[in-house]
Scaffold this motif. Structure first.
Motif, PDB file in Angstrom:
ATOM      1  N   ALA A  24      18.725  47.993 -37.598  1.00 24.26           N
ATOM      2  CA  ALA A  24      18.652  48.309 -39.032  1.00 24.26           C
ATOM      3  C   ALA A  24      18.772  49.820 -39.246  1.00 24.26           C
ATOM      4  N   ALA A  25      18.104  50.599 -38.404  1.00 20.30           N
ATOM      5  CA  ALA A  25      18.186  52.054 -38.507  1.00 20.30           C
ATOM      6  C   ALA A  25      19.607  52.530 -38.223  1.00 20.30           C
ATOM      7  N   ARG A  26      20.245  51.939 -37.204  1.00 21.25           N
ATOM      8  CA  ARG A  26      21.612  52.314 -36.853  1.00 21.25           C
ATOM      9  C   ARG A  26      22.568  52.049 -38.018  1.00 21.25           C
ATOM     10  N   LYS A  27      22.488  50.864 -38.573  1.00 21.85           N
ATOM     11  CA  LYS A  27      23.384  50.505 -39.683  1.00 21.85           C
ATOM     12  C   LYS A  27      23.227  51.468 -40.852  1.00 21.85           C
ATOM     13  N   ASP A  28      22.008  51.893 -41.106  1.00 24.28           N
ATOM     14  CA  ASP A  28      21.753  52.835 -42.200  1.00 24.28           C
ATOM     15  C   ASP A  28      22.231  54.236 -41.850  1.00 24.28           C
ATOM     16  N   PHE A  29      21.848  54.747 -40.687  1.00 22.40           N
ATOM     17  CA  PHE A  29      22.124  56.138 -40.342  1.00 22.40           C
ATOM     18  C   PHE A  29      23.621  56.413 -40.209  1.00 22.40           C
ATOM     19  N   VAL A  30      24.369  55.487 -39.647  1.00 24.30           N
ATOM     20  CA  VAL A  30      25.807  55.745 -39.471  1.00 24.30           C
ATOM     21  C   VAL A  30      26.574  55.710 -40.792  1.00 24.30           C
ATOM     22  N   THR A  31      25.924  55.316 -41.881  1.00 26.11           N
ATOM     23  CA  THR A  31      26.594  55.379 -43.186  1.00 26.11           C
ATOM     24  C   THR A  31      26.605  56.793 -43.756  1.00 26.11           C
ATOM     25  N   LEU A  32      25.772  57.685 -43.188  1.00 24.60           N
ATOM     26  CA  LEU A  32      25.731  59.064 -43.674  1.00 24.60           C
ATOM     27  C   LEU A  32      27.025  59.788 -43.319  1.00 24.60           C
ATOM     28  N   ASP A  33      27.518  60.576 -44.262  1.00 24.76           N
ATOM     29  CA  ASP A  33      28.705  61.378 -44.020  1.00 24.76           C
ATOM     30  C   ASP A  33      28.423  62.368 -42.901  1.00 24.76           C
ATOM     31  N   GLY A  34      29.196  62.327 -41.849  1.00 20.18           N
ATOM     32  CA  GLY A  34      29.027  63.239 -40.730  1.00 20.18           C
ATOM     33  C   GLY A  34      28.491  62.593 -39.472  1.00 20.18           C
ATOM     34  N   VAL A  35      27.965  61.378 -39.561  1.00 22.32           N
ATOM     35  CA  VAL A  35      27.514  60.668 -38.361  1.00 22.32           C
ATOM     36  C   VAL A  35      28.690  59.861 -37.840  1.00 22.32           C
ATOM     37  N   THR A  36      29.171  60.230 -36.664  1.00 23.94           N
ATOM     38  CA  THR A  36      30.323  59.539 -36.089  1.00 23.94           C
ATOM     39  C   THR A  36      29.912  58.231 -35.432  1.00 23.94           C
ATOM     40  N   SER A  37      28.797  58.252 -34.667  1.00 22.10           N
ATOM     41  CA  SER A  37      28.359  57.030 -33.996  1.00 22.10           C
ATOM     42  C   SER A  37      26.917  57.144 -33.527  1.00 22.10           C
ATOM     43  N   TRP A  38      26.349  55.985 -33.197  1.00 16.05           N
ATOM     44  CA  TRP A  38      25.028  55.885 -32.569  1.00 16.05           C
ATOM     45  C   TRP A  38      25.134  54.778 -31.534  1.00 16.05           C
ATOM     46  N   GLU A  39      24.983  55.149 -30.283  1.00 14.45           N
ATOM     47  CA  GLU A  39      25.064  54.201 -29.170  1.00 14.45           C
ATOM     48  C   GLU A  39      23.727  54.198 -28.453  1.00 14.45           C
ATOM     49  N   THR A  40      23.340  53.057 -27.910  1.00 13.34           N
ATOM     50  CA  THR A  40      22.097  52.959 -27.148  1.00 13.34           C
ATOM     51  C   THR A  40      22.408  52.439 -25.748  1.00 13.34           C
ATOM     52  N   LEU A  41      21.899  53.159 -24.750  1.00 15.07           N
ATOM     53  CA  LEU A  41      21.980  52.721 -23.356  1.00 15.07           C
ATOM     54  C   LEU A  41      20.567  52.450 -22.873  1.00 15.07           C
ATOM     55  N   VAL A  42      20.439  51.575 -21.887  1.00  6.88           N
ATOM     56  CA  VAL A  42      19.134  51.233 -21.340  1.00  6.88           C
ATOM     57  C   VAL A  42      19.202  51.300 -19.816  1.00  6.88           C
ATOM     58  N   THR A  43      18.103  51.744 -19.198  1.00  5.56           N
ATOM     59  CA  THR A  43      18.065  51.817 -17.744  1.00  5.56           C
ATOM     60  C   THR A  43      18.083  50.413 -17.145  1.00  5.56           C
ATOM     61  N   THR A  44      18.472  50.330 -15.876  1.00  9.47           N
ATOM     62  CA  THR A  44      18.628  49.022 -15.240  1.00  9.47           C
ATOM     63  C   THR A  44      17.662  48.767 -14.089  1.00  9.47           C
ATOM     64  N   ASP A  45      16.947  49.786 -13.634  1.00 10.86           N
ATOM     65  CA  ASP A  45      16.037  49.645 -12.501  1.00 10.86           C
ATOM     66  C   ASP A  45      14.746  48.972 -12.978  1.00 10.86           C
ATOM     67  N   GLN A  46      14.587  47.703 -12.659  1.00 11.55           N
ATOM     68  CA  GLN A  46      13.437  46.951 -13.149  1.00 11.55           C
ATOM     69  C   GLN A  46      12.143  47.288 -12.421  1.00 11.55           C
ATOM     70  N   SER A  47      12.218  48.110 -11.374  1.00  7.27           N
ATOM     71  CA  SER A  47      10.999  48.530 -10.683  1.00  7.27           C
ATOM     72  C   SER A  47      10.387  49.780 -11.327  1.00  7.27           C
ATOM     73  N   ARG A  48      11.066  50.316 -12.338  1.00  6.13           N
ATOM     74  CA  ARG A  48      10.582  51.500 -13.041  1.00  6.13           C
ATOM     75  C   ARG A  48      10.476  51.188 -14.529  1.00  6.13           C
ATOM     76  N   GLN A  49       9.768  52.049 -15.263  1.00 10.76           N
ATOM     77  CA  GLN A  49       9.638  51.839 -16.706  1.00 10.76           C
ATOM     78  C   GLN A  49      11.012  51.920 -17.359  1.00 10.76           C
ATOM     79  N   THR A  50      11.244  51.052 -18.321  1.00  8.94           N
ATOM     80  CA  THR A  50      12.508  51.035 -19.050  1.00  8.94           C
ATOM     81  C   THR A  50      12.605  52.250 -19.952  1.00  8.94           C
ATOM     82  N   LEU A  51      13.734  52.937 -19.875  1.00  8.16           N
ATOM     83  CA  LEU A  51      14.027  54.071 -20.748  1.00  8.16           C
ATOM     84  C   LEU A  51      15.290  53.748 -21.546  1.00  8.16           C
ATOM     85  N   TYR A  52      15.363  54.304 -22.735  1.00 10.75           N
ATOM     86  CA  TYR A  52      16.528  54.129 -23.603  1.00 10.75           C
ATOM     87  C   TYR A  52      17.138  55.496 -23.876  1.00 10.75           C
ATOM     88  N   ALA A  53      18.444  55.533 -23.906  1.00  9.77           N
ATOM     89  CA  ALA A  53      19.163  56.742 -24.316  1.00  9.77           C
ATOM     90  C   ALA A  53      19.831  56.410 -25.641  1.00  9.77           C
TER      91      ALA A  53
END
Length: 102
Positions: A24-53
């Motif tokens: 919901a935040a992504r859909k709203d924020f990318v409507t602003l003039d000047g925001v080209t994109s918003w992408e989210t990546l997630v870590t894959t190592d399940q033995s460590r805490q999950t982090l998001y980029a």
């Protein structure tokens, strides 16, 4: 001017609704003039805490500096900010241009 990428590395709260809140935040924020994109990546190592980029792009530094403060003002993005347990890092980046010695 160089395209600007803003990268946030986040630890998120354990809320089953976090993906819907982020979307919901992504859909709203990318409507602003000047925001080209918003992408989210997630870590894959399940033995460590999950982090998001969460990665935002803007056409140039001036636009990024103008638009970024709007993030904390919008209800949908405020809801997303409420889901963040810890922000590890957040900073503007641009493509590296190696220096050449002549």
């Amino acid at each position: 001017m160089a395209e600007i990428t803003e990268i946030f590395i986040l630890k998120m709260k354990d809320d089953p609704k976090v993906d819907a809140i982020r979307e919901a935040a992504r859909k709203d924020f990318v409507t602003l003039d000047g925001v080209t994109s918003w992408e989210t990546l997630v870590t894959t190592d399940q033995s460590r805490q999950t982090l998001y980029a969460d990665i935002f792009t803007f056409p140039d530094h001036e636009t990024a500096k103008r638009v970024t403060p709007e993030f904390a003002k919008r209800p949908s993005t405020q809801a997303f900010l409420g889901q963040i347990e810890e922000m590890v890092v957040g900073q503007f980046f641009e493509a590296h241009q190696p220096k050449t010695s002549e």
